[in-house]
Design a protein around this motif. Structure first.
Motif, PDB file in Angstrom:
ATOM      1  N   LYS A   3       0.855  -1.019   0.053  1.00 48.77           N
ATOM      2  CA  LYS A   3       0.004  -0.192  -0.058  1.00 48.77           C
ATOM      3  C   LYS A   3       0.965   1.289   0.057  1.00 48.77           C
ATOM      4  CE  LYS A   3      -3.952   2.093   2.463  1.00 48.77           C
ATOM      5  NZ  LYS A   3      -4.668   2.036   3.597  1.00 48.77           N
ATOM      6  N   GLU A   4       2.062   1.352   0.784  1.00 48.62           N
ATOM      7  CA  GLU A   4       2.892   2.260   1.026  1.00 48.62           C
ATOM      8  C   GLU A   4       3.608   2.610  -0.469  1.00 48.62           C
ATOM      9  OE1 GLU A   4       2.682  -0.116   2.974  1.00 48.62           O
ATOM     10  OE2 GLU A   4       1.607   0.803   4.877  1.00 48.62           O
ATOM     11  N   GLU A   5       3.915   1.556  -1.003  1.00 51.13           N
ATOM     12  CA  GLU A   5       4.669   1.533  -2.079  1.00 51.13           C
ATOM     13  C   GLU A   5       3.759   2.410  -3.525  1.00 51.13           C
ATOM     14  OE1 GLU A   5       8.135  -1.968  -2.164  1.00 51.13           O
ATOM     15  OE2 GLU A   5       6.217  -2.411  -2.519  1.00 51.13           O
ATOM     16  N   MET A   6       2.386   1.742  -3.477  1.00 51.25           N
ATOM     17  CA  MET A   6       1.572   1.980  -4.341  1.00 51.25           C
ATOM     18  C   MET A   6       1.276   3.550  -4.155  1.00 51.25           C
ATOM     19  SD  MET A   6      -0.475   1.157  -6.911  1.00 51.25           S
ATOM     20  CE  MET A   6      -1.671   1.656  -7.700  1.00 51.25           C
ATOM     21  N   THR A   7       1.147   4.010  -3.135  1.00 52.53           N
ATOM     22  CA  THR A   7       0.980   5.534  -2.802  1.00 52.53           C
ATOM     23  C   THR A   7       2.062   6.363  -3.333  1.00 52.53           C
ATOM     24  OG1 THR A   7      -0.390   4.893  -0.636  1.00 52.53           O
ATOM     25  CG2 THR A   7       0.414   7.306  -1.014  1.00 52.53           C
ATOM     26  N   GLU A   8       3.245   5.797  -2.944  1.00 51.07           N
ATOM     27  CA  GLU A   8       4.391   6.572  -3.579  1.00 51.07           C
ATOM     28  C   GLU A   8       4.376   6.498  -5.084  1.00 51.07           C
ATOM     29  OE1 GLU A   8       9.287   6.171  -3.267  1.00 51.07           O
ATOM     30  OE2 GLU A   8       8.077   5.180  -1.537  1.00 51.07           O
ATOM     31  N   GLU A  12       4.278   9.986  -7.363  1.00 48.21           N
ATOM     32  CA  GLU A  12       5.150  10.313  -8.437  1.00 48.21           C
ATOM     33  C   GLU A  12       4.587  10.606  -9.873  1.00 48.21           C
ATOM     34  OE1 GLU A  12       8.863   7.670 -10.714  1.00 48.21           O
ATOM     35  OE2 GLU A  12       8.211   7.228  -8.619  1.00 48.21           O
ATOM     36  N   LYS A  13       3.660   9.704 -10.175  1.00 50.74           N
ATOM     37  CA  LYS A  13       2.977   9.841 -11.593  1.00 50.74           C
ATOM     38  C   LYS A  13       2.191  10.996 -11.796  1.00 50.74           C
ATOM     39  CE  LYS A  13       4.834   6.293 -13.750  1.00 50.74           C
ATOM     40  NZ  LYS A  13       5.745   6.570 -14.789  1.00 50.74           N
ATOM     41  N   LYS A  14       1.517  11.440 -10.653  1.00 52.15           N
ATOM     42  CA  LYS A  14       0.596  12.248 -10.746  1.00 52.15           C
ATOM     43  C   LYS A  14       1.312  13.800 -11.122  1.00 52.15           C
ATOM     44  CE  LYS A  14      -0.271  13.664  -5.868  1.00 52.15           C
ATOM     45  NZ  LYS A  14      -1.361  14.065  -4.705  1.00 52.15           N
ATOM     46  N   TRP A  15       2.315  13.831 -10.224  1.00 51.69           N
ATOM     47  CA  TRP A  15       3.475  15.077 -10.400  1.00 51.69           C
ATOM     48  C   TRP A  15       3.987  14.997 -12.018  1.00 51.69           C
ATOM     49  CZ3 TRP A  15       3.634  19.328  -8.107  1.00 51.69           C
ATOM     50  CH2 TRP A  15       3.174  19.293  -6.769  1.00 51.69           C
TER      51      TRP A  15
END
Length: 229
Positions: A3-8, A12-15
């Motif tokens: 979950k933490e890796e997915m959020t990270e 990254e992708k939205k930026w």
């Protein structure tokens, strides 16, 4: 991913996406401002009116326009807007619709009774009539929905071989109410019609009940977002 890796990854992708549009789209850069913000909350929230702007359409690269399908939404939510879609993506949408029609034993070759308005301008009118001819559609004329208008619709449905009805939800509801009021059994008018497909407007449970009672046919809801398939 955890979950933490997915959020990270999402952050990254939205930026990455926001930065790409800031660097490559003059219209978006104009909305954001001169400098790209460091805080996500400082990015402007785009609304439908932003995408209705002619400036937005003109800011899209010419190379993309060459391979794009141009269309407009119905505006049933009150804000219609124009959009461009990659032609391959548009073709995939049409293939999916054809597949879904197959669920209900109809296809693109079946004859459609189309409850849609038609443009009054000569060129646009002629274009729609040619499309109707090519796509095997019978355009059902309607006016102010007086008893005379509704009776003319019934006469058209009685005289034409049609495999399914397609159109605005509320338009078909008015016809269904007329059938109920006049105690007209639709199956005795046209035995070829297999179903109704409603689109461009929300379908409430109440209206669905009226359609089923009036036409005694399956009701298929196609209302959605044409810009995203």
């Amino acid at each position: 991913l955890s979950k933490e890796e997915m959020t990270e990854w999402q952050i990254e992708k939205k930026w990455e996406i926001a930065r790409f549009h800031f660097d490559n789209n003059k219209y978006y850069r104009k909305i954001v401002g001169r400098y790209f913000p460091e805080s996500w909350e400082d990015l402007p929230i785009l609304k439908k009116e932003n995408f209705q702007s002619l400036e937005f359409l003109s800011s899209i690269s010419k190379n993309l326009k060459k391979n794009a399908y141009f269309a407009q939404t119905s505006g049933s939510s009150g804000l219609p807007f124009s959009f461009l879609k990659n032609k391959e993506a548009h073709a995939m949408d049409l293939a999916l619709i054809a597949n879904r029609y197959g669920w209900h034993n109809i296809n693109y070759n079946d004859r459609q009774g189309r409850f849609f308005g038609i443009p009054s301008r000569k060129y646009s009118f002629l274009k729609e009539k040619i499309k109707d001819l090519m796509l095997n559609r019978v355009r059902i004329p309607f006016g102010e929905f007086s008893d005379t208008d509704l009776n003319n619709i019934i006469i058209t449905l009685d005289n034409k071989k049609i495999n399914y009805l397609y159109g605005y939800t509320n338009t078909l509801v008015l016809v269904a109410q007329y059938l109920i009021e006049k105690k007209i059994i639709f199956n005795e008018i046209n035995k070829d019609v297999k179903c109704l497909i409603v689109t461009a407007e929300m379908l409430t449970e109440r209206n669905k009940d009226i359609l089923i009672k009036g036409f005694n046919l399956p009701v298929i809801n196609e209302y959605g977002a044409s810009e995203v398939g």
